[in-house]
Design a protein around this motif. Sequence first.
Motif, PDB file in Angstrom:
ATOM      1  N   LEU A 604     -27.227   7.407-109.546  1.00  0.00           N
ATOM      2  CA  LEU A 604     -27.052   8.257-108.370  1.00  0.00           C
ATOM      3  C   LEU A 604     -26.287   7.525-107.265  1.00  0.00           C
ATOM      4  O   LEU A 604     -25.447   8.109-106.579  1.00  0.00           O
ATOM      5  CB  LEU A 604     -28.418   8.715-107.856  1.00  0.00           C
ATOM      6  N   ARG A 605     -26.587   6.240-107.113  1.00  0.00           N
ATOM      7  CA  ARG A 605     -25.861   5.456-106.103  1.00  0.00           C
ATOM      8  C   ARG A 605     -24.388   5.330-106.492  1.00  0.00           C
ATOM      9  O   ARG A 605     -23.495   5.459-105.645  1.00  0.00           O
ATOM     10  CB  ARG A 605     -26.503   4.077-105.979  1.00  0.00           C
ATOM     11  N   ARG A 606     -24.156   5.090-107.765  1.00  0.00           N
ATOM     12  CA  ARG A 606     -22.780   4.954-108.226  1.00  0.00           C
ATOM     13  C   ARG A 606     -22.006   6.249-108.024  1.00  0.00           C
ATOM     14  O   ARG A 606     -20.827   6.248-107.647  1.00  0.00           O
ATOM     15  CB  ARG A 606     -22.779   4.567-109.700  1.00  0.00           C
ATOM     16  N   ARG A 607     -22.678   7.376-108.262  1.00  0.00           N
ATOM     17  CA  ARG A 607     -22.009   8.655-108.087  1.00  0.00           C
ATOM     18  C   ARG A 607     -21.583   8.861-106.627  1.00  0.00           C
ATOM     19  O   ARG A 607     -20.473   9.305-106.344  1.00  0.00           O
ATOM     20  CB  ARG A 607     -22.935   9.790-108.538  1.00  0.00           C
ATOM     21  N   LEU A 608     -22.455   8.509-105.673  1.00  0.00           N
ATOM     22  CA  LEU A 608     -22.093   8.626-104.261  1.00  0.00           C
ATOM     23  C   LEU A 608     -20.978   7.658-103.885  1.00  0.00           C
ATOM     24  O   LEU A 608     -20.087   7.978-103.089  1.00  0.00           O
ATOM     25  CB  LEU A 608     -23.323   8.377-103.382  1.00  0.00           C
ATOM     26  N   ILE A 609     -21.026   6.455-104.457  1.00  0.00           N
ATOM     27  CA  ILE A 609     -19.977   5.467-104.172  1.00  0.00           C
ATOM     28  C   ILE A 609     -18.623   5.969-104.659  1.00  0.00           C
ATOM     29  O   ILE A 609     -17.597   5.817-103.980  1.00  0.00           O
ATOM     30  CB  ILE A 609     -20.342   4.113-104.808  1.00  0.00           C
ATOM     31  N   LEU A 610     -18.605   6.604-105.847  1.00  0.00           N
ATOM     32  CA  LEU A 610     -17.349   7.143-106.353  1.00  0.00           C
ATOM     33  C   LEU A 610     -16.857   8.306-105.497  1.00  0.00           C
ATOM     34  O   LEU A 610     -15.648   8.490-105.310  1.00  0.00           O
ATOM     35  CB  LEU A 610     -17.523   7.587-107.805  1.00  0.00           C
ATOM     36  N   ARG A 611     -17.798   9.101-104.983  1.00  0.00           N
ATOM     37  CA  ARG A 611     -17.393  10.174-104.074  1.00  0.00           C
ATOM     38  C   ARG A 611     -16.774   9.596-102.798  1.00  0.00           C
ATOM     39  O   ARG A 611     -15.748  10.084-102.309  1.00  0.00           O
ATOM     40  CB  ARG A 611     -18.606  11.041-103.708  1.00  0.00           C
ATOM     41  N   LEU A 612     -17.410   8.567-102.273  1.00  0.00           N
ATOM     42  CA  LEU A 612     -16.860   7.915-101.079  1.00  0.00           C
ATOM     43  C   LEU A 612     -15.489   7.333-101.369  1.00  0.00           C
ATOM     44  O   LEU A 612     -14.566   7.427-100.542  1.00  0.00           O
ATOM     45  CB  LEU A 612     -17.814   6.827-100.597  1.00  0.00           C
ATOM     46  N   LYS A 613     -15.324   6.769-102.545  1.00  0.00           N
ATOM     47  CA  LYS A 613     -14.019   6.225-102.938  1.00  0.00           C
ATOM     48  C   LYS A 613     -12.966   7.328-102.947  1.00  0.00           C
ATOM     49  O   LYS A 613     -11.842   7.150-102.451  1.00  0.00           O
ATOM     50  CB  LYS A 613     -14.133   5.573-104.309  1.00  0.00           C
ATOM     51  N   GLY A 614     -13.321   8.497-103.500  1.00  0.00           N
ATOM     52  CA  GLY A 614     -12.376   9.615-103.531  1.00  0.00           C
ATOM     53  C   GLY A 614     -11.998  10.088-102.141  1.00  0.00           C
ATOM     54  O   GLY A 614     -10.830  10.403-101.870  1.00  0.00           O
ATOM     55  N   ARG A 615     -12.990  10.135-101.241  1.00  0.00           N
ATOM     56  CA  ARG A 615     -12.700  10.550 -99.871  1.00  0.00           C
ATOM     57  C   ARG A 615     -11.791   9.546 -99.164  1.00  0.00           C
ATOM     58  O   ARG A 615     -10.901   9.912 -98.393  1.00  0.00           O
ATOM     59  CB  ARG A 615     -14.000  10.719 -99.085  1.00  0.00           C
ATOM     60  N   LEU A 616     -12.020   8.264 -99.434  1.00  0.00           N
ATOM     61  CA  LEU A 616     -11.168   7.240 -98.824  1.00  0.00           C
ATOM     62  C   LEU A 616      -9.732   7.345 -99.333  1.00  0.00           C
ATOM     63  O   LEU A 616      -8.773   7.175 -98.566  1.00  0.00           O
ATOM     64  CB  LEU A 616     -11.731   5.848 -99.099  1.00  0.00           C
ATOM     65  N   LEU A 617      -9.566   7.619-100.621  1.00  0.00           N
ATOM     66  CA  LEU A 617      -8.216   7.778-101.161  1.00  0.00           C
ATOM     67  C   LEU A 617      -7.509   8.978-100.537  1.00  0.00           C
ATOM     68  O   LEU A 617      -6.306   8.923-100.243  1.00  0.00           O
ATOM     69  CB  LEU A 617      -8.287   7.944-102.682  1.00  0.00           C
ATOM     70  N   LEU A 618      -8.262  10.054-100.297  1.00  0.00           N
ATOM     71  CA  LEU A 618      -7.686  11.214 -99.625  1.00  0.00           C
ATOM     72  C   LEU A 618      -7.282  10.870 -98.194  1.00  0.00           C
ATOM     73  O   LEU A 618      -6.213  11.276 -97.719  1.00  0.00           O
ATOM     74  CB  LEU A 618      -8.695  12.364 -99.632  1.00  0.00           C
ATOM     75  N   HIS A 619      -8.134  10.092 -97.518  1.00  0.00           N
ATOM     76  CA  HIS A 619      -7.818   9.671 -96.147  1.00  0.00           C
ATOM     77  C   HIS A 619      -6.600   8.759 -96.127  1.00  0.00           C
ATOM     78  O   HIS A 619      -5.772   8.828 -95.204  1.00  0.00           O
ATOM     79  CB  HIS A 619      -9.033   8.956 -95.553  1.00  0.00           C
ATOM     80  N   ILE A 620      -6.442   7.925 -97.144  1.00  0.00           N
ATOM     81  CA  ILE A 620      -5.280   7.036 -97.227  1.00  0.00           C
ATOM     82  C   ILE A 620      -4.000   7.858 -97.356  1.00  0.00           C
ATOM     83  O   ILE A 620      -2.972   7.543 -96.731  1.00  0.00           O
ATOM     84  CB  ILE A 620      -5.438   6.052 -98.400  1.00  0.00           C
ATOM     85  N   LYS A 621      -4.038   8.919 -98.137  1.00  0.00           N
ATOM     86  CA  LYS A 621      -2.859   9.786 -98.263  1.00  0.00           C
ATOM     87  C   LYS A 621      -2.500  10.426 -96.924  1.00  0.00           C
ATOM     88  O   LYS A 621      -1.319  10.537 -96.575  1.00  0.00           O
ATOM     89  CB  LYS A 621      -3.124  10.867 -99.314  1.00  0.00           C
ATOM     90  N   GLU A 622      -3.515  10.844 -96.186  1.00  0.00           N
ATOM     91  CA  GLU A 622      -3.264  11.426 -94.862  1.00  0.00           C
ATOM     92  C   GLU A 622      -2.608  10.404 -93.934  1.00  0.00           C
ATOM     93  O   GLU A 622      -1.676  10.730 -93.190  1.00  0.00           O
ATOM     94  CB  GLU A 622      -4.576  11.923 -94.254  1.00  0.00           C
ATOM     95  N   LEU A 623      -3.091   9.166 -93.994  1.00  0.00           N
ATOM     96  CA  LEU A 623      -2.506   8.118 -93.158  1.00  0.00           C
ATOM     97  C   LEU A 623      -1.073   7.818 -93.564  1.00  0.00           C
ATOM     98  O   LEU A 623      -0.195   7.609 -92.709  1.00  0.00           O
ATOM     99  CB  LEU A 623      -3.357   6.846 -93.247  1.00  0.00           C
ATOM    100  N   GLU A 624      -0.810   7.785 -94.859  1.00  0.00           N
ATOM    101  CA  GLU A 624       0.549   7.505 -95.330  1.00  0.00           C
ATOM    102  C   GLU A 624       1.516   8.604 -94.916  1.00  0.00           C
ATOM    103  O   GLU A 624       2.656   8.330 -94.534  1.00  0.00           O
ATOM    104  CB  GLU A 624       0.540   7.339 -96.853  1.00  0.00           C
ATOM    105  N   ASN A 625       1.064   9.860 -94.992  1.00  0.00           N
ATOM    106  CA  ASN A 625       1.926  10.970 -94.567  1.00  0.00           C
ATOM    107  C   ASN A 625       2.222  10.895 -93.070  1.00  0.00           C
ATOM    108  O   ASN A 625       3.357  11.112 -92.633  1.00  0.00           O
ATOM    109  CB  ASN A 625       1.264  12.305 -94.903  1.00  0.00           C
ATOM    110  N   ALA A 626       1.179  10.593 -92.281  1.00  0.00           N
ATOM    111  CA  ALA A 626       1.376  10.484 -90.833  1.00  0.00           C
ATOM    112  C   ALA A 626       2.302   9.326 -90.498  1.00  0.00           C
ATOM    113  O   ALA A 626       3.148   9.426 -89.598  1.00  0.00           O
ATOM    114  CB  ALA A 626       0.027  10.309 -90.135  1.00  0.00           C
ATOM    115  N   LEU A 627       2.162   8.209 -91.224  1.00  0.00           N
ATOM    116  CA  LEU A 627       3.022   7.049 -90.981  1.00  0.00           C
ATOM    117  C   LEU A 627       4.463   7.349 -91.361  1.00  0.00           C
ATOM    118  O   LEU A 627       5.399   6.948 -90.659  1.00  0.00           O
ATOM    119  CB  LEU A 627       2.501   5.850 -91.778  1.00  0.00           C
ATOM    120  N   GLN A 628       4.655   8.072 -92.448  1.00  0.00           N
ATOM    121  CA  GLN A 628       6.001   8.395 -92.906  1.00  0.00           C
ATOM    122  C   GLN A 628       6.689   9.374 -91.963  1.00  0.00           C
ATOM    123  O   GLN A 628       7.887   9.246 -91.677  1.00  0.00           O
ATOM    124  CB  GLN A 628       5.939   8.983 -94.313  1.00  0.00           C
ATOM    125  N   LYS A 629       5.927  10.355 -91.445  1.00  0.00           N
ATOM    126  CA  LYS A 629       6.505  11.362 -90.556  1.00  0.00           C
ATOM    127  C   LYS A 629       6.547  10.909 -89.106  1.00  0.00           C
ATOM    128  O   LYS A 629       7.192  11.550 -88.276  1.00  0.00           O
ATOM    129  CB  LYS A 629       5.706  12.661 -90.670  1.00  0.00           C
TER     130      LYS A 629
END
Length: 673
Positions: A604-629
Motif C-alpha cells: 500500500l505504501r509503494r502504491r502511494l509512492i508510485l502515485r506521488l511519482k506520477g504526479r511529480l512527473l506531471l508537474h515536471i511537464k508543466e514546469l518544462e512547458n512554462a519554461l519553454q514558453k
Amino acid sequence: MSLIRVKYVTTQQAYLFPQISRSIHGTSTNLGSNVKAKLDELRKHDVVLRKTSKDLSRLEKQRSVQTKKKLKTAYSKPIAYKKIKKYNLESDLVTTGSTPNLGPTSDDNLQVLAKTNDKRLIYTVLGITGEQLRDSVLVSNDVAKFIRRGQLEKAIFLAKLAKHKGAAAMNVIMKHYLEDLNSPRSALQIYNWRKKVDVPLNEYSNTILFSGLAKQKKPFSKTLGMSVYNIVDRLIIDNKLNQTEYNAALGALCNCVDVSYAFKLFQRKHLVKGIHYDAISMMWMVRTSSKVRTSSLFTEVFNELVSLINKNQVDDKLLFEICKTLHNKDKYNSSLLMAVNKYFEIPASDAWNNALKRTSSLSGDLKLPELEKWNIKRRFPLNKHIIGLLLKNSVKTRSYNLGVSLYEEVKESNANLIDIDIFHSYLNLVIESSSADCVDKLLEAIKEADQKNLNYISKHTITLGYMALKKGARKARFNTSPERVADLFQKCDSFVSHYDSKYSKDLQCNVYSRESWLYLFQIVRELNSKDGFILESKEFILEQYLKTVRAGEFDTKNLQSEDYSKEIYLQLEAVRLLSSIAEDLKIKNDDDLDITVMKDDNFLRRRLILRLKGRLLLHIKELENALQKGTKIEPTNSQWSIKQLATRIADKNYGGNEAVIYEERNSLNTKNN
C-alpha cells in the motif's frame, strides 16, 4: 528745472591760450513727476494721458521679467498635451492608459525629447524648471534619480541640457556605466561626447574614469587602452596632469589586456612637472608586472621595479603587493613563503619551519632586497591580507596541512586577525585536505564560530558545509555500512535543522528549506550506488522531503520564472528517490515474478509512492512547458494532489483493506503469453 554751468578762464590761461574765452551755457533736466507730465500734455495738446512714457517703460520691463520667468517653468500636463498635438508629436507617445503620462517617471515620452525644441515642454517631460538647471547639485540629484529608476536616456538628456552646470551630473552617469553596468566602452564614449555638447570636465572627471576602469572585473581591450593613453598624453602636453590622475591612469592601464601602455606611462614621469613615484605608483606597477607572461621578461621587469623603490615608498601594502605578485606567478609560488618570512612576522610552528626548509631559497633570478636597504629594522606585523594570501597559496600549491596549521596558530596567538574571508579559506582547506575527519572538523569549526557569535555564518558558509558532507558521502568512512550512512545523515540533519531550515506553522516544526535540497539530493546521488544506502536511510530522506512538500516550500506561488530549471532538477531527483524506494519495497517470489501481497503495508505504501511519482512527473511537464514558453505557471490540481499524497504517505494513511488485484502479475503474464 534748469541748471546753469559757468565756465571760467584765468588770465594766465587766456594769455597762453588766446582762443579760450569766458562762456556761459545751460542744460535742462526733466525732474517732473508723472502728474506734471500729464498736466503738461493736457496743457499743450488738450489730451489726458493714461500712461506716460515712464509708466510704459516700467510695465514693459515687468512684462519682460514675467515672460522670462514663465519661459523657465514647465507646462501643465493638459497644456503640454495640447502642445504635442500642435507639434504633431502624438505618434511619438506610447500610450499605456487612456492618456499618455508626460511626467518624469514615465518612459512614454522619450521620443518627444528628441524631436522638440520647446524648452517648456522638455521641462514638463523631465519634471524640472529652468531655475533648477542653474544649480549643479540639483541637476546631479535629478540625474541620480533617473538612473535609480532605470531612465538612463532622460538622465543623459538632462545633463546635456544643463550645459556647464551638468558636469557633476555627467560624472554620475560615467560612474554608473563603470560601476553598475560594467561598460567601460560606454563610459569612454560619454567622456568624449560630453565635450562636444558643451558639458565640460571638472577636477573629478578624469579620476572617476581612470579609477572606474581600474576596478573593472574583466580587463578591457587594447583599443580602449590606447584611448586612455591618448587622454593622458593630452593632459601631459597641456600640463594639466596631477599626481592623483597619474596614479589613477596607471591603475586603469594596469587593467588593460596590453600592459605595455602602463609601462609607457610609467617611463614618462620625468616629462611631467610635479609628478613623482609614490607608494601608490609603485603598487600599481608591481601589480602590472604580474601580468607579464614570459618568465624572463617578468624577472627583468620585477627586478627593475623593486630597485626603484625607496624607503619613503615602503609600507606593508606595497610589500603585500609584492607577495601577491609572487603568488600569481606559478613559477615563484615557493618564493612567496620566503618573501613573507622576510618582510612579516609569522608565528613559529613546525609546519611553517618545515615548509621554509623545503623552499631552499628564492629563485636566483629574483632580487628581493632586505629590509635594511630601506632602513627598516623590524619586520612588519602580520595582517589579515597576508594570512588570507598564505591560505589561498596553500590551496593553490596543495599544501593543505601548512594552511590548516597556520590558521590554527593565528587563531591561538591573535584571533582578532581572522575574519569571515579567512574563515572560509580555512574551510576550503579542510575540504580539499581530504583527511578522514574533514567532515567532523569542518562542522565543528562552524559550530564553534556560531556559538562565539563571530558573524562568520553566511550562505557561503552553509554551502561549504554541504560541500564537506557531499565529499564525506564519497568516503568509505560514511558509505560502506548502513550504520555509517545513518551517521552521515544524522550529521546532515543536525546541520540543516540548525542552519538551513524554516519553521512551518502548519506542521508546528522546522522543515528543510527548498534551497537545502539542491545540495541534499547531490549527497543522495553520491550514495545511490553504495551498499550502505539501504531502505531505512532512504525512508529518512523521504520523510524530510515530504515535510518540505507539506510545508509549501515547493509551491509554485513561491517560484520565479528563473527558478523553474532548478525546480525541475529538484523534482527529477525526488522522482529518482521515489523510484528507488518503490523498488526496495517490492517482494519477489520463487518464480522471480513481481507481485504484491493483499493487505500488506509495504504494498500500500509503494502504491502511494508510485502515485506521488506520477504526479511529480506531471508537474515536471508543466514546469518544462512554462519554461519553454516563458510563461508563469499557475497552481493546478496536480500540485494540490502532490501535497495530499505527501500527507498520506507521511501519516501512513494507506486507505481501507479492500481486496487488491494482482495487476502486476496479470500484466506480466499477458506479456509472456
